[in-house]
Design an enzyme around this catalytic site. Sequence first.
Site, PDB file in Angstrom:
ATOM      1  N   SER A 144       0.800  -1.268   0.050  1.00 40.50           N
ATOM      2  CA  SER A 144       0.056   0.083  -0.172  1.00 40.50           C
ATOM      3  C   SER A 144       0.934   1.197   0.050  1.00 40.50           C
ATOM      4  O   SER A 144       1.613   1.434  -0.994  1.00 40.50           O
ATOM      5  CB  SER A 144      -0.942  -0.094   1.095  1.00 40.50           C
ATOM      6  N   ASP A 178      -8.639  -4.653  -6.042  1.00 41.80           N
ATOM      7  CA  ASP A 178      -8.438  -3.678  -5.089  1.00 41.80           C
ATOM      8  C   ASP A 178      -9.134  -2.496  -5.775  1.00 41.80           C
ATOM      9  O   ASP A 178      -9.038  -1.943  -6.890  1.00 41.80           O
ATOM     10  CB  ASP A 178      -6.871  -3.435  -5.144  1.00 41.80           C
ATOM     11  N   HIS A 183      -8.209  -4.534  -1.351  1.00 45.07           N
ATOM     12  CA  HIS A 183      -6.782  -3.868  -0.922  1.00 45.07           C
ATOM     13  C   HIS A 183      -6.331  -4.709  -0.058  1.00 45.07           C
ATOM     14  O   HIS A 183      -4.983  -4.787  -0.129  1.00 45.07           O
ATOM     15  CB  HIS A 183      -7.249  -2.555  -0.583  1.00 45.07           C
TER      16      HIS A 183
END
Length: 361
Positions: free
Chosen positions: A153, A307, A336
């Site tokens: 991320s 995602d 995600h």
Amino acid sequence: MKALLLTLFFNALLIRVAIAQTPATGERHEFVIVNFHTESGATLPQVRVVYGTYGHLNSDRSNAVLLPSHYMANFHGYEWLIGPGKALDPSQLFLVATELFGNGSSSSPSNTPEPFHGPRFPVTTIRDNVEAVHRLLIEELKITHVRAVVGFSMGAQQAFQWAVSYPDFADRIVATSGTAKTYPHGIVRLEGQIAALTADPTFEGGEYKTPPRKGLEAFGMVWAGWLYSQEWWRRELWRTSSPTGTTFEQVSNSFRNRFSADANDYILQARTWERHDVGATPGFGGSVEHALQSIKVPLLYMPSETDLYFPINDARYEAPFIPRVTLMPIPSLWGHTAGAASNPSDAKFLNENIGHFLSSR
């Protein structure tokens, strides 16, 4: 009973799902920089970078791996990847896991004195974070090269920036559930979360006397709508890691109460996220494509197929510009969170493939 169910649910469902045979443990440290200059032009008299270490640095300082943290995470956020039989074995490697500015432990709006307290804390960029960690590695740990940078991320954003800013510093780069630039749709999503939070009248432009509870609840609900895939919700996959009898209403309410840290900290890291663009690195004229073309080392690019934060098509756009890329989507419905092993199947996929990539020649 309801509180217990919610606690059990989130203990099971949070990104750091416990799949370790032996739990990884890290040692906490702080690195202090005096007169830190940010890209925004502000100079902070003192900044702290909190980091954790696992394992031991070998005599020639050649066994280090960097793990930069993600949104509001602490240095424990990669323990799904650390341990015997996993991709990163601390009996062989020295792992350095750093915490982003704004996470509440490293320098943040909530813990910085005036004149930079609260809403006056300058927006820090991913490059600011990379520069601070570069100093940490060079000055404190005397590490001038790492075997890999592995990031999830916002950690993936940092991994891309390391590959561009310091193209010879790492042998390999791994990026899961993150891109080299935050594209406009991602900015709109983050602005929606910020708008939900700041709409609370008690927010008072960031000068709140008590936490803006209603705003934090709204922030959490917006977050929930993006965290997992639509199919994850349709199939009610939250049931796979929830106590028997947990209801949808309990799951929904648990997201409403998910965020309890400082509101200005949440906003600062969201702004950091929004502004990420490796193309803005000096020398690339604002071109993310040219910046990606400059990456020298092998890069394992692992977007989640579902995602909503970092859509897979963004990764498919970026990957052809990276000379030595391996694009390997994570086949998951967990949105995600798939990039941080939020379920056993994704954990197995990530550990096996990251481990193979790091050990290959």
